[in-house]
Design an enzyme around this catalytic site. Structure first.
Site, PDB file in Angstrom:
ATOM      1  N   ASP A  13       0.809  -1.221   0.000  1.00 16.87           N
ATOM      2  CA  ASP A  13       0.000   0.000   0.000  1.00 16.87           C
ATOM      3  C   ASP A  13       0.841   1.270   0.000  1.00 16.87           C
ATOM      4  O   ASP A  13       0.410   2.300   0.521  1.00 16.87           O
ATOM      5  CB  ASP A  13      -0.965   0.028   1.211  1.00 16.87           C
ATOM      6  CG  ASP A  13      -1.812  -1.216   1.288  1.00 16.87           C
ATOM      7  OD1 ASP A  13      -2.241  -1.675   0.229  1.00 16.87           O
ATOM      8  OD2 ASP A  13      -2.029  -1.717   2.406  1.00 16.87           O
ATOM      9  N   GLY A  40      -4.018  -4.303  -4.447  1.00 18.32           N
ATOM     10  CA  GLY A  40      -5.041  -3.325  -4.796  1.00 18.32           C
ATOM     11  C   GLY A  40      -4.338  -2.050  -5.206  1.00 18.32           C
ATOM     12  O   GLY A  40      -4.045  -1.207  -4.387  1.00 18.32           O
ATOM     13  N   HIS A  41      -4.005  -1.949  -6.495  1.00 14.97           N
ATOM     14  CA  HIS A  41      -3.247  -0.791  -6.979  1.00 14.97           C
ATOM     15  C   HIS A  41      -4.200   0.288  -7.484  1.00 14.97           C
ATOM     16  O   HIS A  41      -4.941   0.072  -8.439  1.00 14.97           O
ATOM     17  CB  HIS A  41      -2.261  -1.220  -8.063  1.00 14.97           C
ATOM     18  CG  HIS A  41      -1.172  -2.106  -7.517  1.00 14.97           C
ATOM     19  ND1 HIS A  41      -0.285  -2.798  -8.297  1.00 14.97           N
ATOM     20  CD2 HIS A  41      -0.834  -2.400  -6.237  1.00 14.97           C
ATOM     21  CE1 HIS A  41       0.552  -3.470  -7.519  1.00 14.97           C
ATOM     22  NE2 HIS A  41       0.226  -3.254  -6.266  1.00 14.97           N
TER      23      HIS A  41
HETATM   24  P1  IMP Z   1      -2.629 -12.684   1.753  1.00 17.92           P
HETATM   25  O1  IMP Z   1      -1.623 -12.176   0.772  1.00 17.92           O
HETATM   26  O2  IMP Z   1      -4.048 -12.402   1.361  1.00 17.92           O
HETATM   27  O3  IMP Z   1      -2.393 -14.102   2.091  1.00 17.92           O
HETATM   28  O4  IMP Z   1      -2.420 -11.864   3.118  1.00 17.92           O
HETATM   29  C1  IMP Z   1      -1.252 -12.000   3.923  1.00 17.92           C
HETATM   30  C2  IMP Z   1      -0.881 -10.658   4.552  1.00 17.92           C
HETATM   31  O5  IMP Z   1      -0.450  -9.762   3.531  1.00 17.92           O
HETATM   32  C3  IMP Z   1      -2.020  -9.956   5.268  1.00 17.92           C
HETATM   33  O6  IMP Z   1      -1.515  -9.207   6.344  1.00 17.92           O
HETATM   34  C4  IMP Z   1      -2.554  -9.007   4.204  1.00 17.92           C
HETATM   35  O7  IMP Z   1      -3.240  -7.917   4.758  1.00 17.92           O
HETATM   36  C5  IMP Z   1      -1.258  -8.590   3.555  1.00 17.92           C
HETATM   37  N1  IMP Z   1      -1.408  -8.148   2.168  1.00 17.92           N
HETATM   38  C6  IMP Z   1      -1.551  -8.920   1.077  1.00 17.92           C
HETATM   39  N2  IMP Z   1      -1.613  -8.156  -0.027  1.00 17.92           N
HETATM   40  C7  IMP Z   1      -1.488  -6.895   0.369  1.00 17.92           C
HETATM   41  C8  IMP Z   1      -1.439  -5.644  -0.326  1.00 17.92           C
HETATM   42  O8  IMP Z   1      -1.505  -5.555  -1.556  1.00 17.92           O
HETATM   43  N3  IMP Z   1      -1.306  -4.523   0.451  1.00 17.92           N
HETATM   44  C9  IMP Z   1      -1.172  -4.604   1.808  1.00 17.92           C
HETATM   45  N4  IMP Z   1      -1.208  -5.742   2.489  1.00 17.92           N
HETATM   46  C10 IMP Z   1      -1.359  -6.871   1.779  1.00 17.92           C
END
Ligand code: IMP
Length: 426
Positions: A13, A40-41
């Site tokens: 983010d 989420g870009h």
């Molecule tokens: P997962 O990638 O959905 O398995 O999530 C694992 C961890 O990475 C969690 O803490 C999510 O909130 C974080 N996370 C995954 N993708 C993003 C992103 O694009 N931005 C911020 N946090 C992310």
């Protein structure tokens, strides 16, 4: 061979989407190399905010090719929604968006397992998009790759076997209801004609482009501290969002990488569970969240907020090897009378300057205080025009990280971007 890697320095983010959209104006290809729809870009296009989960952020530049490269995961339902919203803007993706056959697919059973695990086992705070379970299948060598869709009957066979096994797992381990095989297959069949033309050997596209000295941006999703190996394990994602991930995932030689740019927010945020040394627990954290609109672009969850932590940038610099930074959301700090920056930590063993993921929960930040500039920086066009205290803040970051700040983002639009004099990417 000008390959440029854009990497998140923090916990994701950081505003990479906007920076990539900006840089892509002079790129031939933007290629994603890790993650899936957990990303989420956010980018702005003609006064509209768009959030890309699957499609590379450079796609809004009509001359740029977007690649969802090997190493990524793909959720076809989310891709479909994204393509619809891009095409609704009149942007043509024909011959401009390609998916590598080696990309692994995410199915509803991955999401169901992700959610069950979060609810019933260790809570990581995942996005619930099935990322961990889909990468698990990839590494267990039972995953289904996009290329398999080219042979429908074999694909259906493989999928049926996986569904049967996952349903057994869901019922036996989690006492959950089985998922419908028919629904999954029928939905996919409808989307197939639109999808098949996108499946292309992207490795060839990339290597040909690099060979003829074309310009490629490698778009990192998530951030360094979410790296499966180098992040704050187990509170991480399941891929390698760091610079090394580009080569391993896309099959690109390290020699193809000319530049690496680290993107860091002017403060820090984190979504999900896990340690966060410079987190602001008081009311100020909330107002920073409101001002910076710090709510997850994928899940809408409120992000935890904190001060900028230079130990994290130094660590990210070491892992990724960048010496250039893009600082985003500087404008969010406009109103603050005082700004703190974490510059090293106190630990039981003494002071240290660099973040250590394994001990993150025990790191006590040492803060340096800065006077705020307390005026709007909206509309600023050049670095030199920024208020003196804003410049001092940035100079301190440069000095203490030994990185050059080459881009500053002061708002959501492409035009809200300051580029250091003399900085040319390509
Ligand atoms: P997962 O990638 O959905 O398995 O999530 C694992 C961890 O990475 C969690 O803490 C999510 O909130 C974080 N996370 C995954 N993708 C993003 C992103 O694009 N931005 C911020 N946090 C992310």
């Amino acid at each position: 061979m000008p390959g440029i890697v854009v990497i998140g320095c923090q916990w994701g983010d950081e505003g990479k989407g906007k920076i990539i959209d900006f840089l892509a104006q002079s790129a031939d290809i933007v290629a994603r190399f890790n993650g899936g729809p957990n990303a989420g870009h956010t980018v702005f296009y003609q006064e509209k905010q768009l959030v890309f989960h699957q499609v590379p952020s450079g796609i809004l530049n009509q001359k740029t090719i977007g690649i969802i490269g090997s190493g990524c995961l793909l959720d076809l339902k989310i891709l479909k929604e994204e393509l619809n919203s891009i095409q609704a803007l009149g942007i043509e993706i024909k011959d401009r968006l390609f998916i590598d056959p080696k990309v692994h697919l995410i199915f509803p059973y991955h999401q169901a397992i992700d959610r069950m695990r979060e609810a019933k086992r260790a809570k990581i705070g995942t996005t619930g998009r099935g990322i961990g379970p889909a990468y698990e299948d990839k590494y267990a060598r039972v995953g289904i790759r996009v290329g398999e869709l080219r042979d429908w009957n074999r694909f259906v066979d493989h999928l049926k076997k996986n569904i049967a096994f996952k349903n057994f797992y869901l019922m036996e381990i989690y006492d959950a209801l089985p998922l419908s095989e028919r629904e999954m297959i029928e939905e996919l069949k409808i989307d197939l004609p639109r999808l098949l033309p996108l499946i292309t050997d992207t490795h060839k596209l990339l290597t040909d482009c690099l060979k003829r000295d074309g310009k490629v941006i490698f778009e990192g999703a998530q951030g360094t501290l979410l790296d499966i190996d180098h992040g704050t394990y187990p509170y991480v994602t399941s891929s390698s969002p760091t610079a090394g991930g580009v080569c391993a995932n896309l099959g690109i030689s390290p020699k193809a990488i000319k530049e690496i740019i680290g993107v860091a927010k002017a403060y820090t945020t984190r979504v999900g569970e896990g340690p966060f040394p410079s987190e602001i627990k008081e009311k100020l954290g909330e107002s920073l969240r409101e001002k910076g609109r710090e709510f997850g672009a994928t899940t809408g969850r409120p992000r935890r907020t904190g001060w900028l932590d230079l130990g994290i940038i130094r660590y990210a610099k070491k892992i990724n090897g960048f010496d250039k930074l893009a600082i985003t959301k500087l404008d969010v700090l406009d109103d603050l009378p005082e700004i703190l920056v974490a510059d090293g930590y106190e630990t039981e063993e003494g002071e240290i300057s660099e973040f250590i993921p394994e001990f993150a929960g025990r790191l006590k930040p040492k803060y340096v205080k800065f006077p705020g500039w307390q005026k709007s920086i909206a509309g600023t066009k050049r670095f030199e025009e920024l208020p003196e205290f804003a410049r001092r803040y940035l100079e301190f970051i440069e000095e203490r990280t030994e990185c050059e700040i080459v881009i500053i983002s002061i708002g959501e639009r492409r035009t809200d971007t300051l580029v250091k004099k003399g900085f040319f990417l390509f």
